[in-house]
Design an enzyme around this catalytic site. Structure first.
Site, mmCIF file in Angstrom:
data_model
loop_
_atom_site.group_PDB
_atom_site.id
_atom_site.type_symbol
_atom_site.label_atom_id
_atom_site.label_comp_id
_atom_site.label_asym_id
_atom_site.label_seq_id
_atom_site.Cartn_x
_atom_site.Cartn_y
_atom_site.Cartn_z
ATOM 1 N N ASN A 108 0.866 -1.175 0.000
ATOM 2 C CA ASN A 108 0.000 0.000 0.000
ATOM 3 C C ASN A 108 0.903 1.225 0.000
ATOM 4 O O ASN A 108 1.436 1.613 1.032
ATOM 5 C CB ASN A 108 -0.894 -0.020 1.253
ATOM 6 C CG ASN A 108 -1.779 1.206 1.349
ATOM 7 O OD1 ASN A 108 -1.863 1.986 0.405
ATOM 8 N ND2 ASN A 108 -2.428 1.387 2.487
ATOM 9 N N GLU A 144 -6.226 -4.636 10.221
ATOM 10 C CA GLU A 144 -5.163 -3.680 10.518
ATOM 11 C C GLU A 144 -5.514 -2.904 11.781
ATOM 12 O O GLU A 144 -6.329 -1.973 11.730
ATOM 13 C CB GLU A 144 -5.007 -2.676 9.372
ATOM 14 C CG GLU A 144 -4.665 -3.296 8.045
ATOM 15 C CD GLU A 144 -4.025 -2.279 7.103
ATOM 16 O OE1 GLU A 144 -2.889 -2.514 6.704
ATOM 17 O OE2 GLU A 144 -4.655 -1.254 6.814
ATOM 18 N N SER A 176 2.682 -2.040 10.418
ATOM 19 C CA SER A 176 4.130 -2.117 10.669
ATOM 20 C C SER A 176 4.744 -3.475 10.348
ATOM 21 O O SER A 176 5.677 -3.913 11.014
ATOM 22 C CB SER A 176 4.452 -1.693 12.111
ATOM 23 O OG SER A 176 4.039 -0.353 12.332
ATOM 24 N N GLU A 182 -7.359 4.984 7.170
ATOM 25 C CA GLU A 182 -7.123 6.406 6.867
ATOM 26 C C GLU A 182 -8.308 6.995 6.117
ATOM 27 O O GLU A 182 -8.662 8.161 6.297
ATOM 28 C CB GLU A 182 -5.813 6.547 6.076
ATOM 29 C CG GLU A 182 -4.606 6.295 6.987
ATOM 30 C CD GLU A 182 -3.400 5.677 6.304
ATOM 31 O OE1 GLU A 182 -3.305 5.708 5.066
ATOM 32 O OE2 GLU A 182 -2.535 5.142 7.040
ATOM 33 N N HIS A 227 -9.787 1.461 4.049
ATOM 34 C CA HIS A 227 -8.575 1.625 4.859
ATOM 35 C C HIS A 227 -8.888 2.589 6.005
ATOM 36 O O HIS A 227 -9.666 3.523 5.840
ATOM 37 C CB HIS A 227 -7.443 2.170 3.985
ATOM 38 C CG HIS A 227 -6.127 2.128 4.684
ATOM 39 N ND1 HIS A 227 -5.764 3.081 5.612
ATOM 40 C CD2 HIS A 227 -5.107 1.237 4.640
ATOM 41 C CE1 HIS A 227 -4.566 2.757 6.086
ATOM 42 N NE2 HIS A 227 -4.145 1.658 5.513
ATOM 43 N N GLY A 233 1.779 2.427 10.733
ATOM 44 C CA GLY A 233 2.757 3.510 10.599
ATOM 45 C C GLY A 233 3.388 3.929 11.914
ATOM 46 O O GLY A 233 4.037 4.975 11.991
ATOM 47 N N LYS A 266 0.131 4.228 -0.447
ATOM 48 C CA LYS A 266 -0.549 5.433 0.070
ATOM 49 C C LYS A 266 -0.234 6.626 -0.851
ATOM 50 O O LYS A 266 -0.088 6.439 -2.044
ATOM 51 C CB LYS A 266 -0.154 5.684 1.526
ATOM 52 C CG LYS A 266 -0.339 4.434 2.389
ATOM 53 C CD LYS A 266 -0.234 4.696 3.853
ATOM 54 C CE LYS A 266 -0.396 3.369 4.603
ATOM 55 N NZ LYS A 266 -0.470 3.534 6.046
#
Ligand code: PGA
Length: 253
Positions: free
Chosen positions: A9, A169, A215, A99, A97, A175, A11
């Site tokens: 990903n 996730e 991560s 985010e 996702h 991250g 991003k």
């Protein structure tokens, strides 16, 4: 045997030139995919065609969009439809996702519509779920994820649910450099599979790939992927470094 998947990903990272170099560098590294293994690159929209061309002829390697809209077409300035993705040869899309849930307020209901429109157009949704830290601290991660699955996936038919890839996730691990322990990942992913078995059947649940994300890096991929209910990973930061991601690919079961 269900598919084992290493999904990158990217991003909102990399210029076009950097993206080209990353793909070229990665393809030059040695990796031999087994029949049950797949690699997926979820890249920014402007790079979909370039990456598709670079991957032409490669077995079990796919490009994915990081999002799509939940409507067929029309006056939705700035959005991208699944038909558009189909028409340029993209057959995978990351849906929901964390985010996008957080910054773009995507609800479980809206994500159910996105999953539907993907499946109606033969696109594989990589459906993301996962709890925020407060729920993990209260030991309510199972409840939180169960609600996400219930509201976005369980309306699907037995045939369609098997076309979905799930990516668990935990938001607190994305991250942050903080990974769930192998046991934490295994426990909740086994729970997810058990839930799906309850709503559909054990055979169906055993057919669905459930990825872990948060991560994942070269140093921990093998351990995490070795867990019984972890079928690979959705990888952010470490997917931007060719040899890191290649090691992750080579860590698949
Ligand atoms: P990370 O991101 O690997 O950088 O934690 C994972 C993701 O957001 O998919």
């Amino acid at each position: 045997m269900r598919k084992q998947i290493a999904a990158a990903n990217w991003k909102m990272n990399l210029t076009y030139q950097q993206a080209e170099k990353l793909i070229d560098d990665l393809l030059a590294l040695p990796h031999q995919l087994k029949e049950n293994q797949q690699v997926i690159f979820a890249v920014p929209f402007p790079y979909l065609t370039m990456v598709t061309h670079k991957l032409a002829g490669k077995q079990n390697v796919f490009v994915a969009a990081q999002n799509c809209y939940n409507k067929k077409s029309g006056a939705y300035t700035g959005e991208t439809s699944v038909e558009m993705l189909q028409s340029i040869g993209v057959h995978h899309v990351v849906i929901g996702h964390s985010e996008r849930r957080e910054y773009f307020h995507e609800s479980n209901e809206m994500l159910a519509e996105k999953v539907d429109i993907c499946l109606a157009n033969n696109i594989t949704p990589i459906f993301c779920c996962g709890e925020p830290l407060t729920f993990r601290e209260a030991n309510e991660q199972d409840l939180f994820v169960a609600k996400q699955l219930l509201e976005s996936l369980y309306h699907l038919s037995a045939e369609d649910i098997q076309k979905v890839v799930i990516a668990y996730e935990p938001i607190w691990a994305i991250g942050t450099g903080k990974t769930a322990t192998n046991q934490q990942a295994q426990d909740i992913q086994a729970f997810i599979r058990h839930q799906i078995a309850g709503h559909y059947s054990e055979a169906i649940a055993n057919n669905i790939s459930i990825l872990y994300g948060g991560s994942v890096k070269a140093a921990n991929a093998k351990d995490i992927f070795s867990q019984a209910d972890v079928d690979g990973g959705l990888v952010g930061g470490a997917s931007l470094i060719a040899d890191e991601f290649n090691t992750i690919i080579n860590s698949l079961k």
